[in-house]
Design a protein around this motif. Structure first.
Motif, short mmCIF file in Angstrom:
data_model
loop_
_atom_site.label_atom_id
_atom_site.label_comp_id
_atom_site.label_asym_id
_atom_site.label_seq_id
_atom_site.Cartn_x
_atom_site.Cartn_y
_atom_site.Cartn_z
N ALA A 39 0.85 -1.19 0.00
CA ALA A 39 0.00 0.00 0.00
C ALA A 39 0.88 1.24 0.00
CB ALA A 39 -0.93 0.02 1.21
N TYR A 40 0.47 2.24 -0.78
CA TYR A 40 1.15 3.53 -0.85
C TYR A 40 0.22 4.60 -0.29
CZ TYR A 40 4.30 1.25 -4.23
OH TYR A 40 5.19 0.42 -4.86
N PHE A 41 0.78 5.44 0.59
CA PHE A 41 0.05 6.59 1.11
C PHE A 41 0.92 7.81 0.85
CE2 PHE A 41 -1.29 2.89 3.57
CZ PHE A 41 -2.66 2.93 3.33
N ILE A 42 0.51 8.62 -0.13
CA ILE A 42 1.35 9.69 -0.67
C ILE A 42 0.64 11.02 -0.47
CG2 ILE A 42 2.68 10.40 -2.71
CD1 ILE A 42 3.30 7.55 -1.73
N GLY A 43 1.43 12.10 -0.44
CA GLY A 43 0.89 13.42 -0.15
C GLY A 43 0.42 14.20 -1.35
N GLY A 44 0.04 13.52 -2.44
CA GLY A 44 -0.49 14.21 -3.60
C GLY A 44 0.59 14.75 -4.52
N PRO A 45 0.20 15.41 -5.63
CA PRO A 45 1.17 15.92 -6.60
C PRO A 45 2.18 16.88 -6.00
CG PRO A 45 -1.04 15.92 -7.54
CD PRO A 45 -1.20 15.60 -6.09
N GLY A 46 1.84 17.54 -4.90
CA GLY A 46 2.80 18.44 -4.26
C GLY A 46 3.84 17.73 -3.42
N GLY B 247 -3.23 12.20 12.69
CA GLY B 247 -4.10 12.77 11.68
C GLY B 247 -4.68 11.71 10.74
N GLU B 248 -4.94 12.11 9.50
CA GLU B 248 -5.58 11.22 8.53
C GLU B 248 -4.69 10.06 8.14
OE1 GLU B 248 -8.68 9.96 5.80
OE2 GLU B 248 -8.52 10.92 7.76
N PHE B 249 -3.38 10.28 8.07
CA PHE B 249 -2.48 9.17 7.78
C PHE B 249 -2.54 8.13 8.90
CE2 PHE B 249 0.86 10.60 4.44
CZ PHE B 249 -0.15 11.07 3.61
N GLY B 250 -2.66 8.58 10.13
CA GLY B 250 -2.80 7.64 11.24
C GLY B 250 -4.07 6.83 11.14
N ARG B 251 -5.16 7.49 10.77
CA ARG B 251 -6.45 6.80 10.68
C ARG B 251 -6.41 5.70 9.61
NH1 ARG B 251 -11.43 6.75 8.01
NH2 ARG B 251 -10.66 8.12 6.35
N VAL B 252 -5.91 6.03 8.42
CA VAL B 252 -5.94 5.04 7.34
C VAL B 252 -4.90 3.94 7.57
CG1 VAL B 252 -6.89 6.66 5.68
CG2 VAL B 252 -4.42 6.39 5.84
N ALA B 253 -3.77 4.28 8.21
CA ALA B 253 -2.77 3.24 8.51
C ALA B 253 -3.36 2.20 9.46
CB ALA B 253 -1.53 3.88 9.12
N VAL B 254 -4.10 2.65 10.46
CA VAL B 254 -4.74 1.71 11.39
C VAL B 254 -5.72 0.81 10.65
CG1 VAL B 254 -6.37 1.55 13.32
CG2 VAL B 254 -4.41 3.09 13.47
N LEU B 255 -6.54 1.38 9.78
CA LEU B 255 -7.50 0.58 9.03
C LEU B 255 -6.80 -0.46 8.16
CD1 LEU B 255 -10.08 3.31 7.94
CD2 LEU B 255 -10.48 1.43 9.54
N TYR B 256 -5.75 -0.03 7.47
CA TYR B 256 -5.05 -0.96 6.59
C TYR B 256 -4.41 -2.10 7.39
CZ TYR B 256 -2.08 -2.87 2.96
OH TYR B 256 -1.48 -3.73 2.07
N LEU B 257 -3.80 -1.77 8.51
CA LEU B 257 -3.15 -2.80 9.33
C LEU B 257 -4.18 -3.74 9.97
CD1 LEU B 257 -0.41 -0.55 10.91
CD2 LEU B 257 -0.05 -2.36 9.23
#
Length: 387
Positions: A185-192, A231-241
């Motif tokens: 899984a990749y969690f990236i900060g967008g085009p910026g 934040g949001e990265f923490g929320r989605v990381a927990v769901l994925y794990l």
């Protein structure tokens, strides 16, 4: 071809800058939004690492996340809010570097973390004795730490890889993509995000058939690690794990399917080969000489007192929606950890069944699982049936 030398240098530079300019890490207060308030500590048996765990260990065994920091910095509390949040949901999280440490880390330190978790789970007298799920191990990292995660993703004990705002720096490193066999899984900060081109390039080169998810959130390279609970990265990381390491299908709906929970929101989502698990078979197993599946057992490593074995499961002349391998272990041999399968029993006759992402096989298609054991591995017998 791609020229990523400048991107790579900038990626590390930005990662270091984020750490230098951000607010100092929070103190070691118990925290996280999960049901198991978490804290961090160090271990004499694992120097230059930081261990995050629930303050009171739950009855359920703890899956493992090993983490490489941004900038490959040897500061195990650089992403403290994020990592403590994950631990609070019933995970053992081990970060490279001591709390507030200095210097640089290496990919080898992630392997050391896995080694330590496996050893502590088996060591009588350890607080973690029998409390760690060594069959459920994720390797992950942010920016330069993501490069460390890539480097050890082929460890047979790794169940899944998570890449945060990172991507391989040169085409010469693409062999690391070709050897991937576990979900990523990749969690990236967008085009910026300075790592965005690298991550997108890697995405296009993943092996065919590999389960993969990519989510882009337009927050830039710094992510949301310093926000409360990551934040949001923490929320989605927990769901994925929860999905990949605990088999929580409801958590998996955030990532799989056209109507996934992250689809259509602030996240820009891409998916490859994702499934929450196949349906129950609607036809009986093949008969009349057709082989449902076969299992080939190989001892990959043997040492005094232990071994690592791998099993290749191959569908026969018809597709299957699930498989079960029965192993007759040699006398004195015992299973201590399993990856890419769910095991029942530890000695004598044991069974291994598919997990959510490797049960459906087309005719002639293969998948693999492995396990570590004590004793001598040679001489085990195998049978395979579809379920």
């Amino acid at each position: 071809m791609r020229n990523r030398t400048m991107i790579g240098a900038g990626l590390v530079a930005v990662a270091v800058g984020v750490l230098a300019l951000g607010a100092g890490p929070a103190g070691a207060a118990v925290g996280g939004s999960g049901p198991y308030p978490a804290d961090y500590e160090t271990s004499a048996g694992l120097p230059n690492h930081t261990v995050y765990r629930p303050q009171n260990l739950p009855a359920e065994r703890l899956p493992v996340l090993v983490w490489g920091n941004g900038g490959c910095a040897s500061n195990g509390t650089a992403q403290v809010n994020f990592l403590r949040e994950i631990a609070s949901h019933g995970f053992l999280v081990i970060a490279n570097g001591a709390p507030n440490g200095s210097g640089s880390t290496s990919a080898r330190m992630l392997t050391e973390s896995i080694d330590w978790a496996v050893a502590e789970n088996a060591r009588s007298g350890s607080r973690y004795y029998g409390r760690i799920d060594t069959s459920a191990v994720a390797v992950a990292g942010f920016s330069c730490g993501g490069l460390e995660a890539y480097a050890v993703s082929d460890d047979p004990r790794v169940t899944t890889t998570l890449i945060f705002s990172s991507g391989l720096l040169t085409d010469a490193d693409d062999y690391q993509l070709r050897r991937l066999t576990k979900p990523i899984a990749y969690f990236i900060g967008g085009p910026g995000d300075i790592a965005y081109p690298n991550a997108v390039d890697d995405w296009g080169k993943l092996p065919s058939g590999l389960p993969a998810f990519m989510g882009n959130l337009n927050v830039g390279h710094g992510g949301t690690y310093d926000q409360p609970n990551g934040g949001e990265f923490g929320r989605v990381a927990v769901l994925y794990l929860k999905w990949r390491l605990k088999g929580d299908v409801s958590a998996g709906t955030a990532f799989a399917g056209a109507g996934c929970g992250l689809c259509g929101g602030p996240w820009q989502v891409q998916q490859k080969n994702l499934s929450l698990g196949g349906p129950a078979p609607t036809t009986p197993p093949p008969t009349g000489g057709a082989t449902a599946c076969t299992a080939v057992y190989t001892v990959q490593n043997q040492w005094n007192g232990g071994f690592v074995a791998g099993v290749t499961v191959t569908a026969g002349s018809a597709a299957i929606d699930g498989w079960r391998v029965t192993l007759s272990l040699p006398s004195g041999a015992s299973v201590t950890s399993v990856w890419n399968a769910a095991g029942t029993g530890t000695s004598g006759t044991v069974t291994m069944t598919n997990v959510a992402y490797n049960g459906q096989l087309t005719p002639g298609q293969s998948t693999t699982f492995g396990f570590q054991g004590t004793g001598t591995g040679a001489g085990a017998g195998t049978t395979c049936t579809n379920i």
